[in-house]
Structure formats: structure tokens, C-alpha cells
Enzyme design. Sequence first.
Site, PDB file in Angstrom:
ATOM      1  N   GLU A 119      -7.616   8.200   6.170  1.00 41.95           N
ATOM      2  CA  GLU A 119      -7.937   8.804   7.458  1.00 41.95           C
ATOM      3  C   GLU A 119      -8.492  10.224   7.370  1.00 41.95           C
ATOM      4  OE1 GLU A 119      -4.614   8.485  10.129  1.00 41.95           O
ATOM      5  OE2 GLU A 119      -4.690   6.307  10.154  1.00 41.95           O
ATOM      6  N   HIS A 178      -3.310  10.854   0.581  1.00 39.25           N
ATOM      7  CA  HIS A 178      -2.768  10.668   1.937  1.00 39.25           C
ATOM      8  C   HIS A 178      -2.200  12.025   2.366  1.00 39.25           C
ATOM      9  CE1 HIS A 178      -1.160   7.387   4.828  1.00 39.25           C
ATOM     10  NE2 HIS A 178      -0.924   8.551   5.405  1.00 39.25           N
ATOM     11  N   ASN A 225      -7.302   1.429   9.820  1.00 39.25           N
ATOM     12  CA  ASN A 225      -6.005   1.768  10.398  1.00 39.25           C
ATOM     13  C   ASN A 225      -6.193   1.751  11.900  1.00 39.25           C
ATOM     14  OD1 ASN A 225      -5.378   2.252   7.753  1.00 39.25           O
ATOM     15  ND2 ASN A 225      -4.956   4.436   7.995  1.00 39.25           N
ATOM     16  N   TYR A 260      -4.468   1.856  15.739  1.00 44.86           N
ATOM     17  CA  TYR A 260      -3.320   2.110  16.611  1.00 44.86           C
ATOM     18  C   TYR A 260      -3.650   1.940  18.085  1.00 44.86           C
ATOM     19  CZ  TYR A 260      -0.814   3.514  12.490  1.00 44.86           C
ATOM     20  OH  TYR A 260      -0.203   3.474  11.263  1.00 44.86           O
ATOM     21  N   GLU A 291      -3.365  -0.234   8.103  1.00 44.75           N
ATOM     22  CA  GLU A 291      -2.224   0.238   8.900  1.00 44.75           C
ATOM     23  C   GLU A 291      -2.339  -0.348  10.296  1.00 44.75           C
ATOM     24  OE1 GLU A 291      -1.464   4.472   9.195  1.00 44.75           O
ATOM     25  OE2 GLU A 291      -1.931   4.770   7.080  1.00 44.75           O
ATOM     26  N   ARG A 310       0.851  -1.189   0.000  1.00 46.75           N
ATOM     27  CA  ARG A 310       0.000   0.000   0.000  1.00 46.75           C
ATOM     28  C   ARG A 310       0.892   1.246   0.000  1.00 46.75           C
ATOM     29  NH1 ARG A 310      -2.859   3.083   4.822  1.00 46.75           N
ATOM     30  NH2 ARG A 310      -3.884   4.619   3.493  1.00 46.75           N
TER      31      ARG A 310
HETATM   32  C1  FCB Z   1      -1.437   7.269  10.614  1.00 44.38           C
HETATM   33  C2  FCB Z   1      -1.065   7.824   9.260  1.00 44.38           C
HETATM   34  C3  FCB Z   1       0.282   7.370   8.774  1.00 44.38           C
HETATM   35  C4  FCB Z   1       1.313   7.348   9.884  1.00 44.38           C
HETATM   36  C5  FCB Z   1       0.773   6.599  11.080  1.00 44.38           C
HETATM   37  C6  FCB Z   1       1.757   6.494  12.217  1.00 44.38           C
HETATM   38  O1  FCB Z   1      -2.397   8.085  11.208  1.00 44.38           O
HETATM   39  O2  FCB Z   1      -2.026   7.440   8.308  1.00 44.38           O
HETATM   40  O3  FCB Z   1       0.661   8.212   7.712  1.00 44.38           O
HETATM   41  O4  FCB Z   1       1.718   8.616  10.188  1.00 44.38           O
HETATM   42  O5  FCB Z   1      -0.401   7.202  11.541  1.00 44.38           O
END
Ligand code: FCB
Length: 448
Positions: A167, A122, A293, A295, A354, A78
Amino acid sequence: MPDRFDLPADFRWGAATAAYQIEGAVEEDGRGPSVWDVFAARPGAVRDGHTGAVACDHYHRYPEDIALMRGLGLDGYRFSVSWPRVLPTGAGAVNGAGLAFYDRLVDALLDAGITPLPTLFHWDLPQALEDEGGWLNRDTAYRFAEYATVMADRLGDRVPAWITLNEPFVHTVYGYALGTHAPGRTLMFEALPAAHHQLLAHGLAASVLHDRGLLAMLSNNLTPVEPASPSAEDTAAAEAYDALHNRLFTDPVLLGRYPDLSALGVPDDIFGAVHPGDIDLIHTPGLDGLGLNFYNPTRVAAPTGPGLPFDLVDIPDVPHTAFGWPVVPEALHRLLLNLRDLYGKALPPITITENGCSVTEDTVPDRPRIDFMAAHLDALARAVADGVDIRGYYTWSLLDNFEWAEGLFSQRFGLVHVDFATQRRTPKASYAWYRDLIAAHRARSLPH
Ligand code: FCB
């Protein structure tokens, strides 16, 4: 930590990057300036005054980077296309030399047996469009559809699936509400027309892709939101935050309506941005895959003062990444089940587009990254066992790179270490771990 997971035989393994974070070559071959070039040049905007002017020099070193991907055994890669490389002023004449870079990249990926998964946006909007209002200007959505047409017509013979936006939550809130990312506006909730115009852009581009027989995905940064306590006040604050972070970006696409934003003081028509028919343009094309994505989860309490209708609070007693993000792998499992329960049949197959972490003192033996990935893959595999349709996992990121406002050195997310002075790439321990994991999955999945 387990190093094998019960996932379908055709589960796809990948890695993700983004144009401004790795390409460099910002003034080469006719590329126009993006909002990130302009923002990063502002004193104090980016840690240590770093910019993406060189970054990982991937524009020139992509063959070496594809060799690294091939070494991992990736199914998919990607990356994002830099809009101002293709259309230097965001509209009008196509820059053939810029477009040719993506032609070369796609062909080299295919030669390596890796499926390209491009993201069209992006965050690096052409500055010329920002000068006309950026995503606050409705016209930007129509310029995006034209840009999507250029890309689909050029690469659609070799690239089957596309991600329209990355995002939109983060871009709207950091870029337009808080001003910590480009374009650096501080509009608080009055930033939300930028969210609507991005969603409109997604819908228009999805139609362009579908008209050409291509698949359209959207990558959102989603977070399970938990109230700090079961009190009515904390629960209401958590619901308000969930509407802003998650539902604002998925409900219109999947359900054809916006969530109730009244707790944020935002009117139903998002300050006049939502025109009759817009929701249909966003919803009707349908979504072929939801890019997720992930985290961290978010804990929310009732506000302690005037201003926002919520307070974001830390989650204590769990590890935190170098960024200070809480590490709660179980939250990914919870999020995936929540999505299944909330959207039911409207939920398309999910791809994790992600997931990864920055590690303090990141060195080549990066054990915390391996633990992070293993624990999240375990959570993902449990969601698959619970019936959630998840097709692939793209780790963030292949390479250490330009981490937006944090610059080049402080937040390294790569499976491959990059020495930004020499551009030397050194695979970390996580690279070998991921390579072995992919190989083992493939070996188990072969017919016996
Ligand atoms: C996400 C972004 C990516 C990167 C990660 C750590 O929010 O999409 O570009 O910065 O965080």
C-alpha cells in the site's frame, strides 16, 4: 449468506499479517529501530500510547500461530519482513540473527504445507534511513533493492513469489502527507516524491527478483471512487481523487506512465522526483501479480472550501465497520471489473492480499465478520464469473494485532482473538467458518 462460492479448483486461500503489527521483540537479536518504534513513542501519536514492542509476540510464538494456520487449512500465508531486523541501519552489514528468524518461519510454514508469501516493505522503514530523508530520499529506493537482494538470495530457494511493497498510497498519504502514521510528516501533496521513490524501489526490486527466477507482486489499497452526484464538479473531484488513490500507483507499473495529476497541483515530474528513465525502471520489469487490498469504496464531492480539490463524504444507509468504513461488497465486484476494463491485457492476475473488517465489541462469536467475508467472497466470485483472473484471497487478518495509530484494543481484525495481557489466542466463530469454507472448496475441487 452463502458459505460456498464458485471459484476455480486451484484458487488459493490465505491470511495476512505484517511484521510490526505482530512480531514484537523490537530490541531482540540485533534488530534496529524502525520509524514505527520512534513514531509510536511520541506522546499522542498512537491511541492509548500503545506500541508494537510486544504486539502478538509472534517472534517467539510463531509455532503456535502456524498451528492455527494449519488448523484453518491455509494454502498461503502473507507476512512481512522487518527490514530493520535484517539490516538494522537499512544498509550495510546483514544481521544474521534477524535473517535467521525468517529462515525458521519459512521452514516451519513449508513443514505445515503452507506457501510463504512475504512482503518486503509493510511500512517499518529502518529509522537510520528515515534520518537520511526516508522515502523522500531517492537513495532509499536503491537501499531497498539491496535489501531485496539479501532476502531473495537467502529465501529464494524456498519462496517463489514476493510482494515488494504494501500500500504505497496509504504509506505516502498517512505517513508523509497527513502525518497520522510514521514517519509523521505533514507535507500534503509535496509528499508525492515519496510515492515515486517507493515505485522506483518496487521496479528495482522486481528486477532483482526476476533475475533470480522469482515472481514479483505489488499490493495496493485500491478503492472504487464514486462522485456524490452526477454534476460536473463532483465528477471532476472524483477523477482527481481516483488519480491520487488508485492510478498514481497502478498506471506507471502497468501502463508505463503517470496519470494526469494537474488537478492536484502536482507537476508531471512530481516536484523533480521523476528522472529520465525512471518510468522504464518501474514499468519494464513487469508485474507477475497485482495484490489488491480491498476495504471500502470512496464517495467524493467537489470541495466546499479552499485547500484540497475534493471532499471525501460518507456513504449513508450502509453498515459501517468499527473503524467507520462503509461496508459495500458490491464495490469489490465493481472495482475488479473496472480494473479489467481499464488495464485490459496489461492487467496481471489478481490476488486479494487483504480484505477484512474490525468489529465493535469484537468477541469470539463475531458474526459481522463472517457476513463481511461471505459478502466480499460472493462479489469476488461474480467477478471471476465475469472473466477477471483472480487467483487467491488472503483475509486481513489471522490475529488481532497492533492496528497502527489505533493501537492494540480498539480495532480488532483477527479471525483469532488475542488477549494482549496473557497472549492467549482464541479462535473466533469466523475462524471455524473460514476453515469449513476452505475444506468444502477443497472437497468439491478434488477429482471424483
Ligand atoms: C491496511 C494495512 C494493514 C491493516 C489493514 C486494516 O491498510 O495494510 O496493515 O492495518 O489496513
